[in-house]
Design a protein around this motif. Sequence first.
Motif, PDB file in Angstrom:
ATOM      1  N   CYS A   1       7.199   9.208   3.461  1.00 20.83           N
ATOM      2  CA  CYS A   1       7.741   7.839   3.377  1.00 20.83           C
ATOM      3  C   CYS A   1       8.173   7.434   2.162  1.00 20.83           C
ATOM      4  CB  CYS A   1       6.690   7.041   4.162  1.00 20.83           C
ATOM      5  SG  CYS A   1       7.516   5.340   4.365  1.00 20.83           S
ATOM      6  N   VAL A   2       9.315   6.728   2.398  1.00 18.29           N
ATOM      7  CA  VAL A   2      10.031   6.220   0.999  1.00 18.29           C
ATOM      8  C   VAL A   2      10.190   4.907   1.579  1.00 18.29           C
ATOM      9  CG1 VAL A   2      12.161   6.251  -0.597  1.00 18.29           C
ATOM     10  CG2 VAL A   2      11.218   8.159   0.345  1.00 18.29           C
ATOM     11  N   VAL A   3       9.760   3.718   0.662  1.00 15.94           N
ATOM     12  CA  VAL A   3      10.030   2.241   0.962  1.00 15.94           C
ATOM     13  C   VAL A   3      10.919   1.701  -0.303  1.00 15.94           C
ATOM     14  CG1 VAL A   3       7.868   2.345   2.320  1.00 15.94           C
ATOM     15  CG2 VAL A   3       7.910   1.833  -0.284  1.00 15.94           C
ATOM     16  N   GLY A   4      11.641   0.821   0.174  1.00 13.25           N
ATOM     17  CA  GLY A   4      12.527   0.093  -0.727  1.00 13.25           C
ATOM     18  C   GLY A   4      11.571  -0.951  -1.694  1.00 13.25           C
ATOM     19  N   SER A   5      12.245  -1.761  -2.639  1.00 13.84           N
ATOM     20  CA  SER A   5      11.468  -2.621  -3.261  1.00 13.84           C
ATOM     21  C   SER A   5      10.915  -3.835  -2.714  1.00 13.84           C
ATOM     22  CB  SER A   5      12.422  -2.996  -4.713  1.00 13.84           C
ATOM     23  OG  SER A   5      13.485  -3.558  -4.247  1.00 13.84           O
TER      24      SER A   5
ATOM     25  N   ALA B   1       3.598 -14.677   0.797  1.00 12.05           N
ATOM     26  CA  ALA B   1       3.690 -13.567   1.142  1.00 12.05           C
ATOM     27  C   ALA B   1       5.111 -12.971   0.858  1.00 12.05           C
ATOM     28  CB  ALA B   1       3.929 -13.392   2.898  1.00 12.05           C
ATOM     29  N   ARG B   2       5.184 -11.443   0.785  1.00 11.68           N
ATOM     30  CA  ARG B   2       6.423 -10.875   0.549  1.00 11.68           C
ATOM     31  C   ARG B   2       6.380  -9.382   1.239  1.00 11.68           C
ATOM     32  NH1 ARG B   2       6.194  -8.443  -5.587  1.00 11.68           N
ATOM     33  NH2 ARG B   2       4.395  -7.112  -5.446  1.00 11.68           N
ATOM     34  N   SER B   3       7.424  -8.826   1.494  1.00 15.30           N
ATOM     35  CA  SER B   3       7.458  -7.666   2.250  1.00 15.30           C
ATOM     36  C   SER B   3       8.663  -6.629   1.748  1.00 15.30           C
ATOM     37  CB  SER B   3       7.790  -7.962   3.717  1.00 15.30           C
ATOM     38  OG  SER B   3       9.131  -8.630   3.597  1.00 15.30           O
ATOM     39  N   ARG B   4       8.570  -5.465   2.470  1.00 18.30           N
ATOM     40  CA  ARG B   4       9.652  -4.165   2.016  1.00 18.30           C
ATOM     41  C   ARG B   4       9.783  -3.623   3.179  1.00 18.30           C
ATOM     42  NH1 ARG B   4       5.811  -0.485  -2.112  1.00 18.30           N
ATOM     43  NH2 ARG B   4       4.015  -0.576  -0.906  1.00 18.30           N
ATOM     44  N   GLN B   5      10.998  -2.676   2.926  1.00 20.18           N
ATOM     45  CA  GLN B   5      11.367  -2.126   4.234  1.00 20.18           C
ATOM     46  C   GLN B   5      11.254  -0.796   4.030  1.00 20.18           C
ATOM     47  OE1 GLN B   5      12.592  -3.623   7.101  1.00 20.18           O
ATOM     48  NE2 GLN B   5      11.891  -5.540   6.211  1.00 20.18           N
ATOM     49  N   VAL B   6      11.016   0.311   5.033  1.00 16.73           N
ATOM     50  CA  VAL B   6      10.923   1.702   4.989  1.00 16.73           C
ATOM     51  C   VAL B   6      12.281   2.006   4.772  1.00 16.73           C
ATOM     52  CG1 VAL B   6      10.560   3.610   6.523  1.00 16.73           C
ATOM     53  CG2 VAL B   6       8.981   1.687   6.365  1.00 16.73           C
ATOM     54  N   THR B   7      12.641   2.942   4.043  1.00 12.68           N
ATOM     55  CA  THR B   7      14.156   3.540   3.823  1.00 12.68           C
ATOM     56  C   THR B   7      14.281   4.697   4.428  1.00 12.68           C
ATOM     57  OG1 THR B   7      13.662   4.101   1.566  1.00 12.68           O
ATOM     58  CG2 THR B   7      14.670   2.013   1.959  1.00 12.68           C
ATOM     59  N   ILE B   8      13.179   5.502   4.305  1.00  7.91           N
ATOM     60  CA  ILE B   8      13.016   7.068   4.922  1.00  7.91           C
ATOM     61  C   ILE B   8      11.683   6.913   5.731  1.00  7.91           C
ATOM     62  CG2 ILE B   8      13.115   9.374   4.656  1.00  7.91           C
ATOM     63  CD1 ILE B   8      14.901   8.963   2.242  1.00  7.91           C
ATOM     64  N   PRO B   9      11.743   7.282   6.837  1.00  8.33           N
ATOM     65  CA  PRO B   9      10.256   7.310   7.630  1.00  8.33           C
ATOM     66  C   PRO B   9       9.645   8.603   7.397  1.00  8.33           C
ATOM     67  CG  PRO B   9      11.892   7.412   9.368  1.00  8.33           C
ATOM     68  CD  PRO B   9      12.801   7.074   7.983  1.00  8.33           C
ATOM     69  N   PRO B  10       8.418   8.738   7.356  1.00  8.48           N
ATOM     70  CA  PRO B  10       7.513  10.066   7.309  1.00  8.48           C
ATOM     71  C   PRO B  10       8.171  10.992   8.564  1.00  8.48           C
ATOM     72  CG  PRO B  10       6.114   8.379   8.202  1.00  8.48           C
ATOM     73  CD  PRO B  10       7.463   7.446   7.953  1.00  8.48           C
TER      74      PRO B  10
ATOM     75  N   HIS C   1       7.414  15.099   9.924  1.00  6.78           N
ATOM     76  CA  HIS C   1       6.888  16.482   9.953  1.00  6.78           C
ATOM     77  C   HIS C   1       5.516  16.363   9.299  1.00  6.78           C
ATOM     78  CE1 HIS C   1      10.030  18.187  12.349  1.00  6.78           C
ATOM     79  NE2 HIS C   1      10.959  17.824  11.494  1.00  6.78           N
ATOM     80  N   GLY C   2       4.646  15.389   9.347  1.00  5.57           N
ATOM     81  CA  GLY C   2       3.515  15.181   8.713  1.00  5.57           C
ATOM     82  C   GLY C   2       3.414  14.959   7.330  1.00  5.57           C
ATOM     83  N   GLY C   3       4.700  14.373   6.831  1.00  4.18           N
ATOM     84  CA  GLY C   3       4.853  14.049   5.462  1.00  4.18           C
ATOM     85  C   GLY C   3       3.962  12.617   5.326  1.00  4.18           C
ATOM     86  N   GLU C   4       3.951  12.187   4.047  1.00  4.78           N
ATOM     87  CA  GLU C   4       2.923  11.272   3.722  1.00  4.78           C
ATOM     88  C   GLU C   4       3.181   9.868   4.241  1.00  4.78           C
ATOM     89  OE1 GLU C   4      -0.139   9.589   0.972  1.00  4.78           O
ATOM     90  OE2 GLU C   4       0.688  11.592   1.095  1.00  4.78           O
ATOM     91  N   PRO C   5       2.311   9.170   4.902  1.00  2.00           N
ATOM     92  CA  PRO C   5       2.770   7.943   5.559  1.00  2.00           C
ATOM     93  C   PRO C   5       3.079   6.707   4.831  1.00  2.00           C
ATOM     94  CG  PRO C   5       0.081   8.486   5.381  1.00  2.00           C
ATOM     95  CD  PRO C   5       0.938   9.560   4.705  1.00  2.00           C
ATOM     96  N   CYS C   6       3.374   5.961   5.303  1.00  2.00           N
ATOM     97  CA  CYS C   6       4.167   4.603   4.706  1.00  2.00           C
ATOM     98  C   CYS C   6       3.043   3.994   3.965  1.00  2.00           C
ATOM     99  CB  CYS C   6       5.016   3.868   5.436  1.00  2.00           C
ATOM    100  SG  CYS C   6       6.483   4.632   6.084  1.00  2.00           S
TER     101      CYS C   6
END
Length: 193
Positions: A18-22, A39-48, A50-55
């Motif tokens: 998983c890859v997330v934004g700032s 509170a603050r949040s960030r978005q997923v830019t590339i989801p995990p 085939h069993g890749g690292e979770p977000c």
Amino acid sequence: MLSFPSAPLSGPLTAVGCVVGSWGPWSRCSSPCGVGSKARSRQVTIPPWHGGEPCPDLKQRRGCLGEHPTCGAAKEVAKVLPSSFGRDFRDPWWKARLLLPEEPSGYCAYFRLTQVGPPCRGQDWTRWLHRDKRVCVECWGDAAHRRSHCTGHGLQGARTFWVAASVVGCQGSWVQEGLQEDCVCPPPALIFV
């Protein structure tokens, strides 16, 4: 109809983490006065894949202290009576020097009740006060203190406190939802005293 040639698999599928934004900016403090949270949040830019690292966590929260310039008004306790009381009303809270105008003019404050004490139940004019009820309170001018607002009108969005001036122990909290100039509250209504 289109058809695609099937390609032979050349090996196992590659895992993608998983890859997330700032992080975005922190929100405003949830309480304009006193302890609250941001509170603050960030978005997923590339989801995990085939069993890749979770977000990782996409939201964060932290404590804050609201310091709105008018927080002093949120510390005042409102003393209220029904708008229908007689001018010869006597009460321990009543101030002889407070002269009410013949024709009320001022503003209305709208509140959402968040807490109502048990002594309010069963009393003549306080029995209609219930948690989550919206109430309208008129300010006829704070002549006793020569101020433009009535004592206890609070700060919009902040939890403040009130006490029924003629019912011992009847008190609670509310959140101001807004003010309106030159108005009269529909019955049943309250007034600041």
